[in-house]
Design an enzyme around this catalytic site. Structure first.
Site, PDB file in Angstrom:
ATOM      1  N   CYS A  55      -2.925  11.428   3.410  1.00 21.40           N
ATOM      2  CA  CYS A  55      -3.268  10.551   2.276  1.00 21.40           C
ATOM      3  C   CYS A  55      -2.971  11.223   0.944  1.00 21.40           C
ATOM      4  O   CYS A  55      -2.614  10.558  -0.032  1.00 21.40           O
ATOM      5  CB  CYS A  55      -4.754  10.183   2.313  1.00 21.40           C
ATOM      6  SG  CYS A  55      -5.213   9.008   3.592  1.00 21.40           S
ATOM      7  N   GLU A  82       0.809  -1.217   0.000  1.00 21.15           N
ATOM      8  CA  GLU A  82       0.000   0.000   0.000  1.00 21.15           C
ATOM      9  C   GLU A  82       0.848   1.275   0.000  1.00 21.15           C
ATOM     10  O   GLU A  82       0.347   2.360   0.260  1.00 21.15           O
ATOM     11  CB  GLU A  82      -0.940  -0.010   1.204  1.00 21.15           C
ATOM     12  CG  GLU A  82      -1.897  -1.195   1.220  1.00 21.15           C
ATOM     13  CD  GLU A  82      -3.082  -1.038   0.278  1.00 21.15           C
ATOM     14  OE1 GLU A  82      -3.717   0.034   0.289  1.00 21.15           O
ATOM     15  OE2 GLU A  82      -3.382  -1.997  -0.475  1.00 21.15           O
ATOM     16  N   HIS A 111      -4.697   1.964   7.067  1.00 16.66           N
ATOM     17  CA  HIS A 111      -3.283   2.218   6.789  1.00 16.66           C
ATOM     18  C   HIS A 111      -2.639   2.773   8.054  1.00 16.66           C
ATOM     19  O   HIS A 111      -3.307   3.402   8.881  1.00 16.66           O
ATOM     20  CB  HIS A 111      -3.099   3.241   5.657  1.00 16.66           C
ATOM     21  CG  HIS A 111      -3.518   2.755   4.315  1.00 16.66           C
ATOM     22  ND1 HIS A 111      -4.295   3.516   3.453  1.00 16.66           N
ATOM     23  CD2 HIS A 111      -3.288   1.588   3.667  1.00 16.66           C
ATOM     24  CE1 HIS A 111      -4.511   2.836   2.343  1.00 16.66           C
ATOM     25  NE2 HIS A 111      -3.916   1.665   2.453  1.00 16.66           N
TER      26      HIS A 111
END
Length: 441
Positions: free
Chosen positions: A365, A174, A248
């Site tokens: 993000c 990720e 995350h």
């Protein structure tokens, strides 16, 4: 050699919508099927970039991907003209149409894992594209991400962009959202911390939500980025917080230089990990938020830790937060007490990122951190670096091309596809990217 951190933010695309595609991301699920405002999303993103540039931070922009992704639909058996493919998908598999129309590539913390040249054996900056294997709508991003990164970091003397790991669950990766780097100064050798959710060898896993990052993927990325094993650490995120919506690590922790700002329950065996970091990182500085002051649920709801931690000229740090953190009385009380305590973080700045936040993406993000020395920064495509002129140009571009209202039903409109291609074709010229999109080739 001296170096600085450069932030590259993803620009929200023309098909930004709320489809609830990301199981494990509670904000995404909560806003499913609401009507979005792509124009506002893009303008909010640009304002964030301009704000940091005005504060003196080096800031770049990473363009959106082409969406809907017609080639992905053809691979899944839809055929005919582009308009026919859209119509078939809308009728037979509307969730697939939504997936291939996702603007999720805006969250470029998932674009790649970046290691600076001072940490890499060959003295180059390494960027390994993330495969985002856990979610179909994100797994189709890697080829375009690689093309865009190579158009921005295009000098092979200074940069090495690696393709994504194999698209299998064993190597679920990720990107930088599960990676932290610690160093005394940006230009000094650092310690890199890779955070994973599960490992093939066993151990505990979350029970409800998926663990998107594997240890095997993290180890492969470290090899590709040519890191020194003695300065590389691996830690497991606490599976309990993954089940609480921390999909995350950057939802529960953020680092900058020697400082780690995190929740008390961010990592499995957290006290032992902090002791290892204190041994490895000279001057390691932990700012740990107690669970009794801010719960994991409140951290997820406000994205307290999905913030940007930035160094200031006075030796202190600035924390860039979403508006949601200020609106929560308990979270804001803890933050203001922290700043008043004369610690490392002495300033808070709040940004309105509502359109992104409703899909589960906060300030961290939206950005990819890249540490560059002066020569490397000079080798970056200069057309993507934010300044007054580029800000005005891109705001005008958004105003001309973006819709201010988008529902899932609109995704089947062939005109939306045409609008997107026309806009991106113009954008590649504005940013001197060349022909990076499939429709241009």
């Amino acid at each position: 050699m001296s170096a600085r951190e450069v932030n590259f933010d993803g620009l929200p695309g023309l098909t930004h919508h709320y489809a609830g595609l990301s199981f494990g991301n509670e904000a995404s699920a909560r806003h499913q099927h609401q009507v979005s405002n792509p124009k506002l999303a893009a303008l909010q993103g640009l304002k964030k970039m301009k704000t940091l540039a005005d504060l003196g931070y080096a800031q770049g922009v990473i363009p959106p991907h082409e969406r809907p992704n017609i080639e992905a639909l053809r691979q899944l058996g839809f055929s005919g003209s582009d308009a026919q493919v859209l119509a078939q998908a809308a009728k037979q598999a509307p969730k697939l149409l939504s997936a291939v129309s996702s603007a999720s590539a805006m969250w470029v913390a998932n674009a790649a894992t970046v290691s600076p040249s001072v940490d890499s054996r060959d003295g180059r900056v390494h960027l390994t594209v993330a495969n985002l294997n856990n979610k179909y709508h994100r797994s189709i991003e890697a080829p375009t991400t690689a093309a865009l990164l190579r158009a921005i970091f295009r000098d092979d003397e200074h940069f090495s962009v690696h393709d994504a790991l194999p698209q299998v669950a064993l190597f679920g990766d990720e990107g930088a959202a599960n990676h932290n780097r610690f160093s005394n100064g940006y230009g000094e050798p650092g310690v890199q911390l890779f955070v994973y959710g599960c490992a093939q060898a066993g151990g505990i896993r979350p029970l409800h939500y998926p663990a998107r990052q594997t240890r095997e993927a993290s180890e492969a990325v470290a090899r590709l980025n040519q890191l020194d094993a003695a300065r590389t650490l691996y830690a497991q995120q606490d599976p309990v917080v993954i089940d609480a919506g921390v999909f995350h690590n950057d939802v529960i922790a953020v680092s900058n230089q020697q400082t780690l700002f995190c929740h008390q329950r961010a990592f499995l065996n957290q006290p032992q990990l902090m002791a290892r970091l204190a041994q490895k990182v000279p001057g390691f500085n932990l700012i740990e938020v107690p669970d009794e002051r801010v719960s994991v649920a409140d951290a997820v709801a406000t994205y307290l830790f999905n913030s940007q931690l930035l160094s200031k000229d006075n030796g202190k740090m600035l924390l860039i937060l979403p508006e949601e953190a200020r609106r929560h009385a308990g979270v804001w009380r803890w933050l203001t007490e922290m700043v008043a305590g004369d610690g490392t973080i002495d300033e808070l700045k709040v940004l309105d990122l509502r359109e992104s936040m409703c899909n589960g993406g906060g300030p961290a993000c939206l950005r990819l951190r890249v540490v560059l020395n002066a020569q490397q920064q000079a080798a970056v495509n200069p057309a993507v670096m934010m300044n007054e002129t580029l800000y005005a140009t891109l705001c005008g571009w958004v105003e001309r091309h973006y819709r201010d209202r988008l529902s899932q039903a609109d995704l089947a409109d062939p005109q939306l596809l045409s609008e997107g291609r026309e806009a991106l074709d113009e954008l590649t010229k504005l940013l001197d990217l060349g022909h990076v999109y499939r429709f241009q080739q």
